[in-house]
Scaffold this motif. Structure first.
Motif, short mmCIF file in Angstrom:
data_model
loop_
_atom_site.label_atom_id
_atom_site.label_comp_id
_atom_site.label_asym_id
_atom_site.label_seq_id
_atom_site.Cartn_x
_atom_site.Cartn_y
_atom_site.Cartn_z
N LEU A 18 -40.63 22.33 -31.85
CA LEU A 18 -41.97 21.88 -32.21
C LEU A 18 -42.21 20.43 -31.76
CD1 LEU A 18 -42.30 23.49 -35.74
CD2 LEU A 18 -43.65 24.05 -33.71
N LEU A 19 -41.19 19.59 -31.83
CA LEU A 19 -41.32 18.22 -31.35
C LEU A 19 -41.52 18.18 -29.84
CD1 LEU A 19 -38.64 16.35 -33.49
CD2 LEU A 19 -41.12 16.07 -33.61
N VAL A 20 -40.79 19.01 -29.12
CA VAL A 20 -40.96 19.06 -27.66
C VAL A 20 -42.39 19.50 -27.33
CG1 VAL A 20 -40.28 20.31 -25.57
CG2 VAL A 20 -38.53 19.44 -27.12
N ASN A 21 -42.90 20.48 -28.06
CA ASN A 21 -44.27 20.94 -27.82
C ASN A 21 -45.29 19.86 -28.17
OD1 ASN A 21 -45.97 23.24 -27.01
ND2 ASN A 21 -46.76 23.02 -29.09
N ASP A 22 -44.98 19.03 -29.17
CA ASP A 22 -45.89 17.93 -29.53
C ASP A 22 -45.91 16.87 -28.44
OD1 ASP A 22 -47.58 16.30 -31.19
OD2 ASP A 22 -45.80 15.13 -31.72
N ILE A 33 -44.09 31.51 -26.44
CA ILE A 33 -43.76 31.49 -27.87
C ILE A 33 -44.97 30.98 -28.66
CG2 ILE A 33 -42.24 30.52 -29.63
CD1 ILE A 33 -40.20 30.00 -27.39
N PRO A 34 -45.54 31.82 -29.53
CA PRO A 34 -46.62 31.33 -30.39
C PRO A 34 -46.07 30.36 -31.44
CG PRO A 34 -46.50 33.74 -30.41
CD PRO A 34 -45.30 33.23 -29.68
N PRO A 35 -46.72 29.22 -31.66
CA PRO A 35 -46.21 28.24 -32.63
C PRO A 35 -46.08 28.81 -34.04
CG PRO A 35 -47.95 27.27 -31.31
CD PRO A 35 -47.90 28.71 -30.96
N TRP A 36 -46.91 29.76 -34.42
CA TRP A 36 -46.85 30.29 -35.78
C TRP A 36 -45.51 30.96 -36.04
CZ3 TRP A 36 -46.00 35.39 -36.71
CH2 TRP A 36 -46.26 36.29 -35.68
N ILE A 37 -44.88 31.50 -35.01
CA ILE A 37 -43.58 32.14 -35.20
C ILE A 37 -42.54 31.10 -35.63
CG2 ILE A 37 -41.64 33.21 -33.97
CD1 ILE A 37 -43.63 34.90 -32.47
N LEU A 38 -42.59 29.92 -35.03
CA LEU A 38 -41.64 28.87 -35.41
C LEU A 38 -41.85 28.44 -36.86
CD1 LEU A 38 -41.57 26.72 -32.17
CD2 LEU A 38 -39.92 28.43 -32.91
#
Length: 125
Positions: A18-22, A33-38
């Motif tokens: 999630l940090l990498v995606n941010d 990968i949908p974020p809601w899955i994480l």
């Protein structure tokens, strides 16, 4: 014990992803990968840890390992992402006072729990 480390590793991988995606928006989308899955996996790991790891709280070392890992690894990832040229889309960064206040409060809370467990251990002995 294996369950403990599995939960810690899954939580750290999800948080770091999630940090990498941010810092680099679109990373999750490009991986499909949908974020809601994480977020769902993080919630599941939280529930699993409450249900299965209650006995680990009796061992004092786990009271220190978990918060140290859950703070040190993401801070290291934030540092690496900053060095790579990423910029946070949220307020999560190494220069954010709320990050450091939260980290200090978390460490302080777990330290107090550790001290209480130590006193209880001495009292029971």
């Amino acid at each position: 014990m294996k369950t403990y480390w599995l939960i810690v590793i899954v939580l750290l991988i999800n948080l770091c992803t999630l940090l990498v995606n941010d810092y680099f928006p679109g990373t999750l989308a490009s991986l499909g990968i949908p974020p809601w899955i994480l977020f769902a996996v993080i919630a599941l790991m939280g529930v699993l840890s409450v249900l299965t790891l209650k006995q680990r709280r009796e061992k004092k070392r786990y009271m220190l390992i978990f918060p140290l890992l859950m703070i040190a690894v993401p801070v290291l990832v934030l540092f690496i992402l900053s060095v790579l040229g990423g910029e946070s889309n949220s307020s999560i960064s190494l220069t954010s006072p709320s990050l450091w206040v939260g980290a200090a409060a978390t460490l302080w809370f777990f330290w107090l729990e550790y001290v209480r467990a130590s006193k209880k251990e001495v009292k029971d002995a």
